[in-house]
Design an enzyme around this catalytic site. Sequence first.
Site, PDB file in Angstrom:
ATOM      1  N   ASP A 251      16.732  41.902  45.335  1.00  0.00           N
ATOM      2  CA  ASP A 251      15.649  42.744  45.835  1.00  0.00           C
ATOM      3  C   ASP A 251      14.357  42.369  45.137  1.00  0.00           C
ATOM      4  O   ASP A 251      14.332  41.584  44.204  1.00  0.00           O
ATOM      5  CB  ASP A 251      15.950  44.239  45.788  1.00  0.00           C
ATOM      6  CG  ASP A 251      16.709  44.679  44.578  1.00  0.00           C
ATOM      7  OD1 ASP A 251      17.442  45.646  44.681  1.00  0.00           O
ATOM      8  OD2 ASP A 251      16.559  44.026  43.524  1.00  0.00           O
TER       9      ASP A 251
ATOM     10  N   LYS B 227       5.021  61.680  51.171  1.00  0.00           N
ATOM     11  CA  LYS B 227       4.555  60.306  51.016  1.00  0.00           C
ATOM     12  C   LYS B 227       5.705  59.368  51.339  1.00  0.00           C
ATOM     13  O   LYS B 227       6.880  59.741  51.216  1.00  0.00           O
ATOM     14  CB  LYS B 227       4.054  60.051  49.590  1.00  0.00           C
ATOM     15  CG  LYS B 227       5.128  59.821  48.546  1.00  0.00           C
ATOM     16  CD  LYS B 227       4.475  59.303  47.276  1.00  0.00           C
ATOM     17  CE  LYS B 227       5.443  58.791  46.230  1.00  0.00           C
ATOM     18  NZ  LYS B 227       6.383  59.707  45.684  1.00  0.00           N
TER      19      LYS B 227
HETATM   20  P1  ATP Z   1      13.143  46.638  46.790  1.00  0.00           P
HETATM   21  O1  ATP Z   1      14.234  46.989  47.711  1.00  0.00           O
HETATM   22  O2  ATP Z   1      12.771  45.225  46.830  1.00  0.00           O
HETATM   23  O3  ATP Z   1      13.285  47.161  45.415  1.00  0.00           O
HETATM   24  P2  ATP Z   1      11.487  48.798  47.520  1.00  0.00           P
HETATM   25  O4  ATP Z   1      11.420  49.457  46.212  1.00  0.00           O
HETATM   26  O5  ATP Z   1      10.239  48.776  48.342  1.00  0.00           O
HETATM   27  O6  ATP Z   1      11.886  47.317  47.428  1.00  0.00           O
HETATM   28  P3  ATP Z   1      13.036  50.963  48.483  1.00  0.00           P
HETATM   29  O7  ATP Z   1      13.118  51.589  47.158  1.00  0.00           O
HETATM   30  O8  ATP Z   1      14.204  50.992  49.403  1.00  0.00           O
HETATM   31  O9  ATP Z   1      12.653  49.472  48.355  1.00  0.00           O
HETATM   32  O10 ATP Z   1      11.797  51.601  49.187  1.00  0.00           O
HETATM   33  C1  ATP Z   1      11.518  51.357  50.536  1.00  0.00           C
HETATM   34  C2  ATP Z   1      10.157  51.887  50.871  1.00  0.00           C
HETATM   35  O11 ATP Z   1      10.136  53.298  50.717  1.00  0.00           O
HETATM   36  C3  ATP Z   1       9.061  51.366  49.939  1.00  0.00           C
HETATM   37  O12 ATP Z   1       8.533  50.170  50.395  1.00  0.00           O
HETATM   38  C4  ATP Z   1       8.050  52.486  50.020  1.00  0.00           C
HETATM   39  O13 ATP Z   1       7.241  52.340  51.175  1.00  0.00           O
HETATM   40  C5  ATP Z   1       8.902  53.716  50.169  1.00  0.00           C
HETATM   41  N1  ATP Z   1       9.150  54.344  48.895  1.00  0.00           N
HETATM   42  C6  ATP Z   1       9.748  53.797  47.828  1.00  0.00           C
HETATM   43  N2  ATP Z   1       9.832  54.678  46.833  1.00  0.00           N
HETATM   44  C7  ATP Z   1       9.275  55.803  47.262  1.00  0.00           C
HETATM   45  C8  ATP Z   1       9.068  57.083  46.700  1.00  0.00           C
HETATM   46  N3  ATP Z   1       9.439  57.383  45.479  1.00  0.00           N
HETATM   47  N4  ATP Z   1       8.465  58.002  47.469  1.00  0.00           N
HETATM   48  C9  ATP Z   1       8.107  57.711  48.706  1.00  0.00           C
HETATM   49  N5  ATP Z   1       8.263  56.533  49.290  1.00  0.00           N
HETATM   50  C10 ATP Z   1       8.844  55.587  48.598  1.00  0.00           C
END
Ligand code: ATP
Length: 899
Positions: free
Chosen positions: A330, A442
């Site tokens: 990731d 958000k």
């Molecule tokens: P990776 O999978 O590479 O670590 P990532 O952190 O973007 O990437 P996820 O944690 O699945 O992956 O998050 C997906 C999406 O959700 C993010 O791109 C962001 O737009 C949103 N997101 C992540 N964390 C939060 C949060 N704490 N609150 C709200 N939205 C979030």
Amino acid sequence: MRIQSLAVEAALRSLNSTPGGLTATEAARRLLEYGPNRVERVAAAPLLHRLGREFTHFFALVLWAAAVLALSAEYFQPGEGMGRLGIAIVGVIVVNGLFSFWQEYKAERALAALRQLLPPKVTVWRDGAATQRAADLLVPGDVVSLDEGDLVPADCRVIDSLGLRVNTATVTGESRPRACEAAPSQEESPLFARNLLLAGTAVVSGQGRAVVFATGMRTEFGRIAHLTQSAGEAVSPLQREIVRLSRLVAVLACGLGVLFFSIGHALGMPFWANLLFAIGIIVANVPEGLAPTVTLALAMATQRMARRNALVRHLPAVEALGAATVICCDKTGTLTQNRMAVRRVWVAGALHAADALPSTPMAREALQALGSNAAICHNLAPNVSGGEAQGDPMEVALAAFGGTIVGRGELMHRIDEIPFDSDRKRMSVICDSHEGARLFCKGAPETVMPCCNRAMTAQGVVELDDALRTRLLAALEAMTDAGLRVLAFAHRSLRSGTGWAARDESGLVLSGLIGLEDPPRPQVPAAIARCADAGIRVIMITGDHSHTALAIAREIGLVKSGAPAVVSGDSLRRMSETQLQIALDAREILFARVAAEQKMRIVEALQRKGEVVAVTGDGVNDAPALKVADIGIAMGRTGTDVAKAAADVVLLDDNFSTIVDAIEEGRAVFDNIRKFLTYILSSNIPEIVPYLAYVLFRIPLPLTIIQILAVDLGTDILPALALGAEKPDPDVMRRPPRPRGEHLLSWGLLARAYLFLGLFEAAAAMSVFFLVLGDGGWQYGELPGATDPDYLRATTACLAAIVAMQVMNLFLCRHPTRSSLSPALARNPLLWAGIATEGALILFIVYTPLGNWLFGALPLALEPWLYVLPFALAMWLADELRKLWLRHRARRRGGSGQG
Ligand code: ATP
């Protein structure tokens, strides 16, 4: 009264605790009284039992049989020296058993020490403040905070909960998550009471606080621990292969022994001499000590990996790492630094740099909404320690950004939360304000914008029509194309009456978009290039937006072509298994906006294509993929307990390049085991040839069985271990991964050991034997007595020749194709230590009365040593020429010169 049936205050009172936890002094006192919070390991097997096993395994049994034969020979025909041989073989079994036991013990200790590097931590309240402590230090009465992904450290009673859900499968076997709340429960069984959290279960979502009421062996988990603890470390396929291989060789050795016994018998050899000969053949061939040496080599590799920040939890992962062909990785935190900063903001209808925000009244109002949203809406209220905010870096960045706009201290009281999950990709909090309850949301713009019907612009709150959506999407694209991670923020008031119970995320007003920068880790581009050289594919699987993912992928050199395949979570959902497998054929592919659950599908599809897959993960939902993958890799810093528990390897620094380092070490282990196999097998030939010559040509026996044992179990052992500890070759990451089914013992390796190096050694041993015998006036056809000094000196010279040739061989075995003089061979101090002990041992045998007595040797003059020199040089020269030819051939074929 059962603790589950008490109200929160009464439960706390019954444990003499408070919502702010215990005082530090009281906690220290209770620690003395109740002991550490540890579930003691049920000893796998008593030490004595394990020691006993070292003397009763297959090889030991073969050697016992040989000892019994020799001792009975002494009984029936005394005076042939068979008794001493029998005793020597028993001595060998004992020494070998003790050495193996020591090696196994050392390997086990090394693994246990690694586990200590990662002690589970908990957030515990002491003296009214939250602190991080080792889970061992928890005592009854402690108040702990728990969050998504935490493993529950002790049996606790919930005192408050925000959407807290736990998976109790480890204790109850029920795999569906269960909601937990603080209210008293009439449930009798602690296993099913909804206000109890049991040690060893996992928090799958939400957060909460709980008071500990049982620790260590008094927890439910402790009570059933002896049932659930696995019997010991998993055995790696490599170890299994070694055991199989050694058995095969032992059976072959016995077969050979019987065959030559029959030949000797047919040729009319005396029975006892013939028996001695058969035992010699068996003992010469049995690869004593091979299996424990492999285990120790693997364990030493785990220590080297730990020094490079990769903690191996299961031994088999070491070799799986060496065979890895794909890394699914990731993005956030692994490829990037996870150091976020707000760079751009879409607010009041336009995109702005974060340090040049608009200041018109309307814009200020919109910014105010955005800022308070960002400040309020963080998932984990970042802990403030020493004035520095700590927590998820994105939340910290957002809170800091919000704080600069709305000012600290204006935050509203949070009363509920709809937690984030990687499927919904958004989260909301519900707060109490003087205007009534409000919901702040958000998340990823694609999931937040559909929930909005209005937006804050320079003209005030307006309808979110198509034109405005188009402008928003253009801003989104501009930010994601620049590699920014974009979040949308929205809010609404909750009508009084419905209150927050509605928890409805529709009809929101969009406050704006925020673009955060998370730069790649500086070591990553080089690590990606190393993977490309090493024939390892890297596939980014991220929850982030496809444009952000692509921009970062280009920046780190993961994507070089103009049109890589970018598969979104939605299209992945629509793909059949076959379509997915075909999609994975693309040279460059990345997955964006995928949910954690989808990772497992990708991993399985890759495995079906025959790949050996390493996958990274940090969240609760990553656990299935981590388990399914050949190598599950969890993040040590940001990873949840659940992910770490499911992983084979934990990265202490969360850094992608550490994975590549670990792969390098994994490859080196395999190479090293081959090196010491070549080394050990080479000396079998000069041990067998004397016996063949003895029986076929009726010459005096050039090497006695005790002397064979001196090589196999004495002089060879430490140099072999030193080869097992060689540093990775500089070329190890410039060749393709080892094919999955490739065996350790190839025909090439056998031919080199037996038909090349071994023959040189045999030639040296036999020639030196005859030269020394000839110096004493021996003529062909004479059979000197067993105590004839000239004969004894000749056998000693034969032994010394084998050992001297093995010293030279050690340098040749350091690399299959690289010259032994190559400066690219890394320094290995163990090698010199090995040679020093080898030298000391042979000097002891040859020049001390005790050594002479034990091994039937006599001191040698200088000449026999000099006789060996030309053979050693010839072997060196021949092997150098062979390597030169191999390198030349590899260059012509465009390979890297590896064999
Ligand atoms: P990776 O999978 O590479 O670590 P990532 O952190 O973007 O990437 P996820 O944690 O699945 O992956 O998050 C997906 C999406 O959700 C993010 O791109 C962001 O737009 C949103 N997101 C992540 N964390 C939060 C949060 N704490 N609150 C709200 N939205 C979030």
